[in-house]
Design an enzyme around this catalytic site. Sequence first.
Site, PDB file in Angstrom:
ATOM      1  N   HIS A 152     -11.507  -7.159  -9.211  1.00 37.50           N
ATOM      2  CA  HIS A 152     -11.012  -5.916  -8.656  1.00 37.50           C
ATOM      3  C   HIS A 152     -10.730  -4.234 -10.357  1.00 37.50           C
ATOM      4  CE1 HIS A 152      -7.811  -4.408  -6.764  1.00 37.50           C
ATOM      5  NE2 HIS A 152      -6.844  -3.966  -7.472  1.00 37.50           N
ATOM      6  N   LYS A 173       2.585 -10.797  -7.367  1.00 42.48           N
ATOM      7  CA  LYS A 173       1.807 -10.823  -6.570  1.00 42.48           C
ATOM      8  C   LYS A 173       2.533 -11.624  -5.386  1.00 42.48           C
ATOM      9  CE  LYS A 173      -2.058  -9.865  -8.306  1.00 42.48           C
ATOM     10  NZ  LYS A 173      -3.543  -9.118  -7.581  1.00 42.48           N
ATOM     11  N   TYR A 192       4.767   2.269 -10.276  1.00 46.03           N
ATOM     12  CA  TYR A 192       5.329   1.475  -9.160  1.00 46.03           C
ATOM     13  C   TYR A 192       5.640  -0.069  -9.876  1.00 46.03           C
ATOM     14  CZ  TYR A 192       0.623   0.695  -8.999  1.00 46.03           C
ATOM     15  OH  TYR A 192      -0.935   0.048  -9.490  1.00 46.03           O
ATOM     16  N   PRO A 193       6.171  -0.241  -9.608  1.00 45.89           N
ATOM     17  CA  PRO A 193       7.012  -2.045  -9.453  1.00 45.89           C
ATOM     18  C   PRO A 193       5.577  -2.601  -8.358  1.00 45.89           C
ATOM     19  CG  PRO A 193       8.034  -1.641  -8.306  1.00 45.89           C
ATOM     20  CD  PRO A 193       7.886  -0.457  -8.765  1.00 45.89           C
ATOM     21  N   MET A 194       5.179  -3.791  -8.874  1.00 47.12           N
ATOM     22  CA  MET A 194       4.455  -4.557  -8.301  1.00 47.12           C
ATOM     23  C   MET A 194       4.689  -6.448  -8.354  1.00 47.12           C
ATOM     24  SD  MET A 194       0.861  -4.882  -9.085  1.00 47.12           S
ATOM     25  CE  MET A 194       0.524  -6.165  -7.996  1.00 47.12           C
TER      26      MET A 194
END
Length: 668
Positions: free
Chosen positions: A181, A158, A154-156
């Site tokens: 994290h 901020k 998946y791409p993401m």
Amino acid sequence: MDQRKPPATEEGWYALHDCRSIDWDAWREAPQRVRDRALSEGIGFLDAYEAVEDAEEGQTAVYTVMGHKADIMILHLRPTMGDLDAAERHFEQTEFAAFTEQEFSYVSVTEASGYTEKSREYFEGEVDDDSGLAQYIQARLHPDVPDEEFVCFYPMSKRRQPDQNWYDTSFEERAAHIKRHGDIGRGYGSEVSQMIAGSIGFDDWEWGITLWSDDMRHIKELLTEMRFDPSTSQFAEFGPFYVGRKFDPSELPAVLAGQRVPTDDESVPETPADVAEHEHVPTDTGASHGHGEEPAASGAQTGVHAGGDTDSHGGTHPGSAGEGDHPHAEESSDEDADSGSSSGGRPDVSADFEEIDDAAQRLGRLGLHEGDAYDAGDYALVFHSSADAEDIVDDVSDLESNFDHYDRHVRTAVRADSGQTYVVSIWTAKDAAETAAGFLKDIDGVDEQLGGSLGEGAASEETEDGSDAQTAESSQSIRETLESAGVYAGQPHGEDVYALVVYSEADAETLDAEVADLRSAFDRYDTHVQTTVYGDSDGNLSAVASLWDTEDAAQTASDYLTDLPGVVGRHGEGDGFGTMGMFYTVKPEFHDDFVEKFDTVGGLLEEMDGHRETSLLFNHDDENDMFIASQWDSQEDAMAFFRSDDFSETVDWGRDVLADRPRHVFLA
């Protein structure tokens, strides 16, 4: 507002995730000859790119995709964007591509970035190239694709909203988010592996995340837990998710035939018409390509890291060094402690140390005693440092907290004795300690590096005459000798492969037809690895090699294999000692050279004491896949050869001509 400080970055291989759908109507309506040609060209393309014939280095893998978004995903990793460009256009030239439509693609580049002090030392050139951190980051930039069954891509980006703007936060705040994290990610280090690639300026999102696991529930659990961390809940935006299963290029016909892949379980029933229509589908789709790779469902490549897990994860686990501004990141040399040596992409960061036999006494002088600080059979590292204990205690404590994520870690601590400083690290197994040593050696002032066993562990069950213990000791001795020469010696996926070989006077063609039916039945069992027909160059000897995960399964299979036509013997029967060298997968251009080299080595073997016979046999379906079967008077005679200079020289020569690393399976 002040200019915010971005992290330093370093880039590695370029990545292309190419997601395709199949035009099923066109496929069903196409003549059989067109489909056969399309499959042939599709397999040829994928085989060539998995073998990286198009570039100096890189990786390629192919996956099914579940759901409506696509049917297959081809992942390319290459050193230049030009390589990716050519790969994408090369695929379009195949007949198979005419039956596909590109539904989604993503372009990115593997990335390492630094938020912690240790990582900044790397980017500022203050870390030696052979240090654990440097090797680890390089492995992150040039990863191997692991063998785990499932993939999730998946791409993401901020988030950049007025009240939640990642890029308006301070460097220190971002670093704190990433560390916290990453702490979550490390808890899944043995279940999930990942690759992080940056895509700012490359594609619509800022990062591409690729996760691998043998159980998709682990990925779900990891991402669920991370969703509740502020670095995700406040600052993360996600694109579409693509989930699929890895398959071998040779299984492309099975994919198009609607069968389950990897073909590690009972296939979808076929009607007589289906069988006729898909008769080009290989019965043993995995036997000739990859030569003995287990179905992806049964595990990943072998590898050992400091935590002692025997699953290799070609990338790093979530929260590992060099990952940057994304929800799985933490940059720290501490993270490197779980990046062990493997063929799956983790760097070899183990360190050399001197073996000692008085480790227990040395620990005793440092106040560490059996039953309190460790158990009999554990393995200890004792490293001397010229630094003051108080100056290194924080660094060692950080390493210990990371080592504690792994079951095989016992303790790591700083000890002082007579004004001298020592770092002690205790593990339940030597191989885990060896990898940990690669990180302990980077502690300030470390000079003398020692390691040794802490007595004998609990005895395993054995027969009255002790034969089981003797066999285990014998096998371990052989494995260690071969491993030192770079030859894999058993224990794929953390367990032994049990091999059965039967020899037959029937020709390979006749045997192959008979074995096809057996293989189809064997493939219904998870414990079956592969069953393959081999023959020698003169046509005088044929053999069937069958590999299984468990000894019981192999013994059961023997009852069926010995009923094959013309069987004259089973390898390992009678007296003597037998070995079988598997996975001699030769690069096609070196086939003749390999055969010539075998003839030369065969001449040397004939002159060795205790040698009875050695044969080179070829896979009936692929002449470049071979095994070497040897029979000796005793184990000692075989070991004399494995320890010889001639064997070492042959192994060194083989590194250039073999497509895969060989391994030996012991039959006696």
